[in-house]
Design a protein around this motif. Structure first.
Motif, PDB file in Angstrom:
ATOM      1  N   VAL A 115      85.635   5.373 -17.450  1.00  0.00           N
ATOM      2  CA  VAL A 115      87.030   5.626 -17.076  1.00  0.00           C
ATOM      3  C   VAL A 115      87.173   5.537 -15.556  1.00  0.00           C
ATOM      4  CG1 VAL A 115      88.864   7.372 -17.021  1.00  0.00           C
ATOM      5  CG2 VAL A 115      87.572   6.990 -19.138  1.00  0.00           C
ATOM      6  N   LEU A 116      86.240   6.146 -14.836  1.00  0.00           N
ATOM      7  CA  LEU A 116      86.278   6.094 -13.368  1.00  0.00           C
ATOM      8  C   LEU A 116      86.226   4.656 -12.856  1.00  0.00           C
ATOM      9  CD1 LEU A 116      83.993   9.079 -12.354  1.00  0.00           C
ATOM     10  CD2 LEU A 116      86.350   8.717 -11.608  1.00  0.00           C
ATOM     11  N   GLU A 117      85.380   3.824 -13.473  1.00  0.00           N
ATOM     12  CA  GLU A 117      85.279   2.410 -13.061  1.00  0.00           C
ATOM     13  C   GLU A 117      86.611   1.686 -13.178  1.00  0.00           C
ATOM     14  OE1 GLU A 117      82.386   0.308 -15.411  1.00  0.00           O
ATOM     15  OE2 GLU A 117      80.775   1.698 -14.864  1.00  0.00           O
ATOM     16  N   ASP A 118      87.386   2.018 -14.228  1.00  0.00           N
ATOM     17  CA  ASP A 118      88.624   1.291 -14.506  1.00  0.00           C
ATOM     18  C   ASP A 118      89.851   1.870 -13.817  1.00  0.00           C
ATOM     19  OD1 ASP A 118      87.019  -0.250 -16.102  1.00  0.00           O
ATOM     20  OD2 ASP A 118      88.028   0.219 -17.985  1.00  0.00           O
ATOM     21  N   LEU A 119      89.760   3.086 -13.302  1.00  0.00           N
ATOM     22  CA  LEU A 119      90.911   3.702 -12.654  1.00  0.00           C
ATOM     23  C   LEU A 119      91.076   3.180 -11.235  1.00  0.00           C
ATOM     24  CD1 LEU A 119      90.772   7.479 -13.642  1.00  0.00           C
ATOM     25  CD2 LEU A 119      92.588   5.857 -14.189  1.00  0.00           C
ATOM     26  N   GLU A 120      92.301   2.882 -10.898  1.00  0.00           N
ATOM     27  CA  GLU A 120      92.612   2.531  -9.521  1.00  0.00           C
ATOM     28  C   GLU A 120      92.756   3.833  -8.746  1.00  0.00           C
ATOM     29  OE1 GLU A 120      96.292   0.309  -7.395  1.00  0.00           O
ATOM     30  OE2 GLU A 120      95.464  -0.643  -9.188  1.00  0.00           O
ATOM     31  N   ASP A 121      92.165   3.914  -7.566  1.00  0.00           N
ATOM     32  CA  ASP A 121      92.208   5.111  -6.734  1.00  0.00           C
ATOM     33  C   ASP A 121      91.819   6.354  -7.551  1.00  0.00           C
ATOM     34  OD1 ASP A 121      92.631   6.616  -4.423  1.00  0.00           O
ATOM     35  OD2 ASP A 121      94.729   6.992  -4.938  1.00  0.00           O
ATOM     36  N   PRO A 122      90.578   6.342  -8.096  1.00  0.00           N
ATOM     37  CA  PRO A 122      90.193   7.407  -9.028  1.00  0.00           C
ATOM     38  C   PRO A 122      90.000   8.762  -8.344  1.00  0.00           C
ATOM     39  CG  PRO A 122      88.303   6.031  -8.536  1.00  0.00           C
ATOM     40  CD  PRO A 122      89.495   5.384  -7.869  1.00  0.00           C
ATOM     41  N   PRO A 123      90.287   9.828  -9.110  1.00  0.00           N
ATOM     42  CA  PRO A 123      89.961  11.166  -8.618  1.00  0.00           C
ATOM     43  C   PRO A 123      88.461  11.413  -8.787  1.00  0.00           C
ATOM     44  CG  PRO A 123      90.895  11.309 -10.802  1.00  0.00           C
ATOM     45  CD  PRO A 123      90.928   9.855 -10.399  1.00  0.00           C
ATOM     46  N   SER A 124      88.032  12.633  -8.626  1.00  0.00           N
ATOM     47  CA  SER A 124      86.611  12.947  -8.765  1.00  0.00           C
ATOM     48  C   SER A 124      86.152  12.861 -10.215  1.00  0.00           C
ATOM     49  CB  SER A 124      86.339  14.359  -8.239  1.00  0.00           C
ATOM     50  OG  SER A 124      86.934  15.312  -9.112  1.00  0.00           O
ATOM     51  N   TYR A 125      84.840  12.765 -10.391  1.00  0.00           N
ATOM     52  CA  TYR A 125      84.232  12.747 -11.723  1.00  0.00           C
ATOM     53  C   TYR A 125      84.658  13.978 -12.513  1.00  0.00           C
ATOM     54  CZ  TYR A 125      80.576  12.426 -15.299  1.00  0.00           C
ATOM     55  OH  TYR A 125      79.900  12.345 -16.489  1.00  0.00           O
ATOM     56  N   SER A 126      84.593  15.147 -11.884  1.00  0.00           N
ATOM     57  CA  SER A 126      84.927  16.380 -12.602  1.00  0.00           C
ATOM     58  C   SER A 126      86.411  16.433 -12.967  1.00  0.00           C
ATOM     59  CB  SER A 126      84.517  17.618 -11.806  1.00  0.00           C
ATOM     60  OG  SER A 126      85.174  17.645 -10.572  1.00  0.00           O
ATOM     61  N   ALA A 127      87.285  15.833 -12.156  1.00  0.00           N
ATOM     62  CA  ALA A 127      88.715  15.795 -12.485  1.00  0.00           C
ATOM     63  C   ALA A 127      88.955  14.934 -13.720  1.00  0.00           C
ATOM     64  CB  ALA A 127      89.520  15.273 -11.298  1.00  0.00           C
ATOM     65  N   ARG A 140      86.719  14.248 -16.049  1.00  0.00           N
ATOM     66  CA  ARG A 140      86.122  14.974 -17.169  1.00  0.00           C
ATOM     67  C   ARG A 140      87.077  16.069 -17.658  1.00  0.00           C
ATOM     68  NH1 ARG A 140      81.376  17.205 -15.026  1.00  0.00           N
ATOM     69  NH2 ARG A 140      82.565  19.083 -14.682  1.00  0.00           N
ATOM     70  N   GLY A 141      87.710  16.764 -16.726  1.00  0.00           N
ATOM     71  CA  GLY A 141      88.670  17.810 -17.083  1.00  0.00           C
ATOM     72  C   GLY A 141      89.891  17.254 -17.794  1.00  0.00           C
ATOM     73  N   MET A 142      90.387  16.101 -17.337  1.00  0.00           N
ATOM     74  CA  MET A 142      91.548  15.484 -17.993  1.00  0.00           C
ATOM     75  C   MET A 142      91.197  15.016 -19.403  1.00  0.00           C
ATOM     76  SD  MET A 142      93.657  13.460 -15.055  1.00  0.00           S
ATOM     77  CE  MET A 142      92.603  13.426 -13.623  1.00  0.00           C
ATOM     78  N   LEU A 143      89.997  14.479 -19.573  1.00  0.00           N
ATOM     79  CA  LEU A 143      89.572  14.070 -20.902  1.00  0.00           C
ATOM     80  C   LEU A 143      89.442  15.284 -21.822  1.00  0.00           C
ATOM     81  CD1 LEU A 143      87.102  11.242 -19.944  1.00  0.00           C
ATOM     82  CD2 LEU A 143      89.010  11.000 -21.540  1.00  0.00           C
ATOM     83  N   ARG A 144      88.943  16.379 -21.295  1.00  0.00           N
ATOM     84  CA  ARG A 144      88.838  17.604 -22.095  1.00  0.00           C
ATOM     85  C   ARG A 144      90.239  18.083 -22.495  1.00  0.00           C
ATOM     86  NH1 ARG A 144      85.389  20.216 -19.099  1.00  0.00           N
ATOM     87  NH2 ARG A 144      86.960  21.147 -17.770  1.00  0.00           N
ATOM     88  N   LEU A 145      91.188  18.016 -21.569  1.00  0.00           N
ATOM     89  CA  LEU A 145      92.567  18.401 -21.873  1.00  0.00           C
ATOM     90  C   LEU A 145      93.182  17.464 -22.922  1.00  0.00           C
ATOM     91  CD1 LEU A 145      94.957  20.264 -21.212  1.00  0.00           C
ATOM     92  CD2 LEU A 145      95.561  18.670 -19.388  1.00  0.00           C
ATOM     93  N   LEU A 146      92.939  16.163 -22.771  1.00  0.00           N
ATOM     94  CA  LEU A 146      93.443  15.202 -23.760  1.00  0.00           C
ATOM     95  C   LEU A 146      92.833  15.465 -25.135  1.00  0.00           C
ATOM     96  CD1 LEU A 146      93.442  12.006 -21.528  1.00  0.00           C
ATOM     97  CD2 LEU A 146      95.463  13.062 -22.584  1.00  0.00           C
ATOM     98  N   GLU A 147      91.587  15.920 -25.149  1.00  0.00           N
ATOM     99  CA  GLU A 147      90.950  16.271 -26.422  1.00  0.00           C
ATOM    100  C   GLU A 147      91.626  17.514 -27.018  1.00  0.00           C
ATOM    101  OE1 GLU A 147      86.549  16.444 -28.380  1.00  0.00           O
ATOM    102  OE2 GLU A 147      86.708  16.922 -26.246  1.00  0.00           O
TER     103      GLU A 147
END
Length: 134
Positions: free
Chosen positions: A36-48, A50-57
């Motif tokens: 996900v980080l590779e594909d995001l333009e202007d990505p936030p941090s790894y932990s951010a 991961r947190g968004m994916l956890r929220l989406l889950e």
């Protein structure tokens, strides 16, 4: 059944970054946080991410499974429902809910142009829509 109702209600209310992440997960079919980080333009941090994916889950949009040393995330929604939601969002956001304008734009950008089979399919869809309206 309850999960789908909740998901249908929330699909339009995803934040910009959540929608970007969901676009990546749907396009890839499955994705790790790193992908996900590779594909995001202007990505936030790894932990951010991961947190968004956890929220989406938690919201029911993705599920995860363990693959080797990492989690991978997979979309949970019915693909047809997800497509319809994406098209509705596109129509509303960019075309003022005008199907005609959206189709015209798609025809303008289709390269190298539509095949005879694609044109026949479009004609059939238009004819079917005309019959349903009558």
């Amino acid at each position: 059944m309850m999960r789908m109702r909740k998901q249908k209600k929330e699909l339009g209310s995803l934040g910009r970054r959540e929608r970007q992440i969901m676009d990546i997960v749907h396009r890839r079919g499955r994705a790790s946080v790193g992908e996900v980080l590779e594909d995001l333009e202007d990505p936030p941090s790894y932990s951010a991410v991961r947190g968004m994916l956890r929220l989406l889950e938690e919201k029911g949009y993705v599920r995860h499974r363990w693959e080797g040393p990492r989690y991978v995330y997979l979309p949970t929604g019915d693909p047809e429902h997800v497509r319809r939601s994406a098209v509705q969002h596109l129509l509303h956001t960019f075309f003022s809910n005008s199907v005609t304008s959206a189709v015209a734009a798609m025809l303008d950008v289709s390269e190298p142009g539509l095949t005879d089979d694609e044109l026949k399919r479009l004609r059939k869809l238009i004819d079917d829509a005309r019959r349903e309206r009558s």
